[in-house]
Design an enzyme around this catalytic site. Structure first.
Site, PDB file in Angstrom:
ATOM      1  N   ASP A 120     -11.239 -11.604 -21.911  1.00  0.00           N
ATOM      2  CA  ASP A 120     -10.709 -10.235 -21.775  1.00  0.00           C
ATOM      3  C   ASP A 120     -11.926  -9.544 -22.626  1.00  0.00           C
ATOM      4  O   ASP A 120     -11.560  -8.232 -22.746  1.00  0.00           O
ATOM      5  CB  ASP A 120      -9.132  -9.742 -22.432  1.00  0.00           C
ATOM      6  CG  ASP A 120      -8.826 -10.578 -23.903  1.00  0.00           C
ATOM      7  OD1 ASP A 120      -9.890 -10.878 -24.535  1.00  0.00           O
ATOM      8  OD2 ASP A 120      -7.792 -10.455 -24.245  1.00  0.00           O
TER       9      ASP A 120
ATOM     10  N   GLU B 278      -3.794 -16.316 -27.380  1.00  0.00           N
ATOM     11  CA  GLU B 278      -4.226 -15.943 -28.948  1.00  0.00           C
ATOM     12  C   GLU B 278      -2.793 -15.953 -29.786  1.00  0.00           C
ATOM     13  O   GLU B 278      -1.672 -15.501 -29.381  1.00  0.00           O
ATOM     14  CB  GLU B 278      -4.793 -14.504 -29.187  1.00  0.00           C
ATOM     15  CG  GLU B 278      -5.991 -14.123 -28.499  1.00  0.00           C
ATOM     16  CD  GLU B 278      -6.669 -12.929 -28.883  1.00  0.00           C
ATOM     17  OE1 GLU B 278      -6.185 -12.102 -29.570  1.00  0.00           O
ATOM     18  OE2 GLU B 278      -7.797 -12.563 -28.034  1.00  0.00           O
TER      19      GLU B 278
ATOM     20  N   GLU C 210     -12.338 -18.699 -33.725  1.00  0.00           N
ATOM     21  CA  GLU C 210     -13.381 -17.685 -33.798  1.00  0.00           C
ATOM     22  C   GLU C 210     -13.427 -17.110 -35.070  1.00  0.00           C
ATOM     23  O   GLU C 210     -12.226 -16.918 -35.729  1.00  0.00           O
ATOM     24  CB  GLU C 210     -12.758 -16.649 -32.914  1.00  0.00           C
ATOM     25  CG  GLU C 210     -13.657 -15.378 -33.000  1.00  0.00           C
ATOM     26  CD  GLU C 210     -13.533 -14.276 -31.813  1.00  0.00           C
ATOM     27  OE1 GLU C 210     -12.615 -14.445 -30.933  1.00  0.00           O
ATOM     28  OE2 GLU C 210     -14.150 -13.250 -31.928  1.00  0.00           O
TER      29      GLU C 210
HETATM   30  O1  KIV Z   1     -12.505 -12.643 -24.586  1.00  0.00           O
HETATM   31  C1  KIV Z   1     -13.370 -13.460 -24.819  1.00  0.00           C
HETATM   32  O2  KIV Z   1     -14.372 -13.423 -24.458  1.00  0.00           O
HETATM   33  C2  KIV Z   1     -13.103 -14.583 -25.892  1.00  0.00           C
HETATM   34  C3  KIV Z   1     -14.121 -15.089 -26.491  1.00  0.00           C
HETATM   35  C4  KIV Z   1     -14.836 -14.397 -27.551  1.00  0.00           C
HETATM   36  C5  KIV Z   1     -13.947 -16.642 -26.998  1.00  0.00           C
HETATM   37  O3  KIV Z   1     -11.918 -14.849 -26.079  1.00  0.00           O
END
Ligand code: KIV
Length: 272
Positions: free
Chosen positions: A53, A123, A190
């Site tokens: 996203d 998440e 992250e």
């Molecule tokens: O949305 C994304 O690109 C991600 C990465 C940063 C892991 O979640």
């Protein structure tokens, strides 16, 4: 399924990814949002293509991932899957699209049935355990995402390293164990200290994929536009622009994959 070089490509499966952790073979992952870049990543041998996203920032020019919708994710996942024959495709469930188990199943099914994703990513920690269990019971593989949670930016206030003190580090480690127990098959970490990512990676049987989490995760992911040096507003400290040393997109992606596999990326300067 053929690559542009005419070689038959065996698609990467969830079982292959688990096996790569066991055999200590680094997993390479990059984001993509369209068929052409996805094809480049696929032909360069990237193992996982993440339809992140992050498209809210790099494709749409928004200031966070919060405005990204399910329709956006389905559209871009479909585009990416049209460009891939070998890579394993993971797609993000966007902001509040998994606020209840029922909502999560409906939206994950769209990413898999309409977008052709192999796995969905969400998440959050222990508060997602019931949602993960429900998804897994429906046959939907799940990747969790801990540490810096971009969808929570309006609660966090800024994008910064998470788990720096012993109390928050312990909570993140506990979350990882709870999510593994709930059934997640992959975990993105992250922006956390390298020592914490190491501890989590050793404690889990599932692969960890780091971004700003040091070199010892089972794999690495970067936002494609960051590693090509074209992101609006520049790239974070944990990223690296592979274009200046290579000069072509395909070569930059291959250099990234080789650096991850050889343990040459990330280095201390990209870690916390
Ligand atoms: O949305 C994304 O690109 C991600 C990465 C940063 C892991 O979640």
């Amino acid at each position: 399924m053929y690559s542009t070089s005419g070689q038959i490509q065996k698609p990467i499966s969830i079982v292959d990814l688990a096996g790569m952790k066991r055999s200590r073979e680094k997993i390479t992952c990059l984001t993509a949002y369209d068929a052409s870049f996805a094809r480049v990543l696929d032909n360069a041998g990237i193992d996982i293509v993440l339809v992140g996203d992050s498209l809210g920032s790099v494709i749409q020019g928004r200031d966070s991932t919060v405005p990204v919708t399910m329709d956006d994710m389905v559209y871009h996942t479909k585009c990416v899957s049209n460009g891939c024959s070998r890579a394993f495709i993971v797609a993000d469930l966007p902001f509040v699209s998994y606020s209840s188990p029922g909502r999560a199943v409906t939206n994950a099914a769209r990413l898999m049935q309409q977008g052709n994703a192999r796995m969905v990513k969400l998440e959050g920690g222990r508060q997602r355990a019931e949602i993960v269990k429900t998804l897994v019971s429906e046959g939907i593989p799940v990747c969790a995402h801990l540490g810096l949670l971009p969808q929570s930016i309006n609660q966090l206030g800024s994008y910064r390293v998470q788990g720096k003190d012993s109390k928050t580090a312990r909570l993140i480690l506990e979350d990882a164990l709870i999510l593994e127990e709930a059934g997640v098959s992959l975990l993105v970490l992250e922006c956390i200290p390298t020592v914490l990512a190491d501890e989590i990676t050793q404690a889990l049987n599932i692969p960890t994929i780091g971004i700003g989490a040091g070199a010892n995760c089972d794999g690495q992911v970067l936002v494609l536009y960051d590693m090509l040096g074209i992101s609006i507003g520049g790239s974070p400290k944990f990223s690296k622009n592979f274009m200046p040393d290579t000069g072509a997109v395909m070569d930059a992606v291959k250099a990234y994959a080789a650096a991850v596999r050889q343990g040459d990326f990330p280095r201390d300067e990209h870690s916390f």
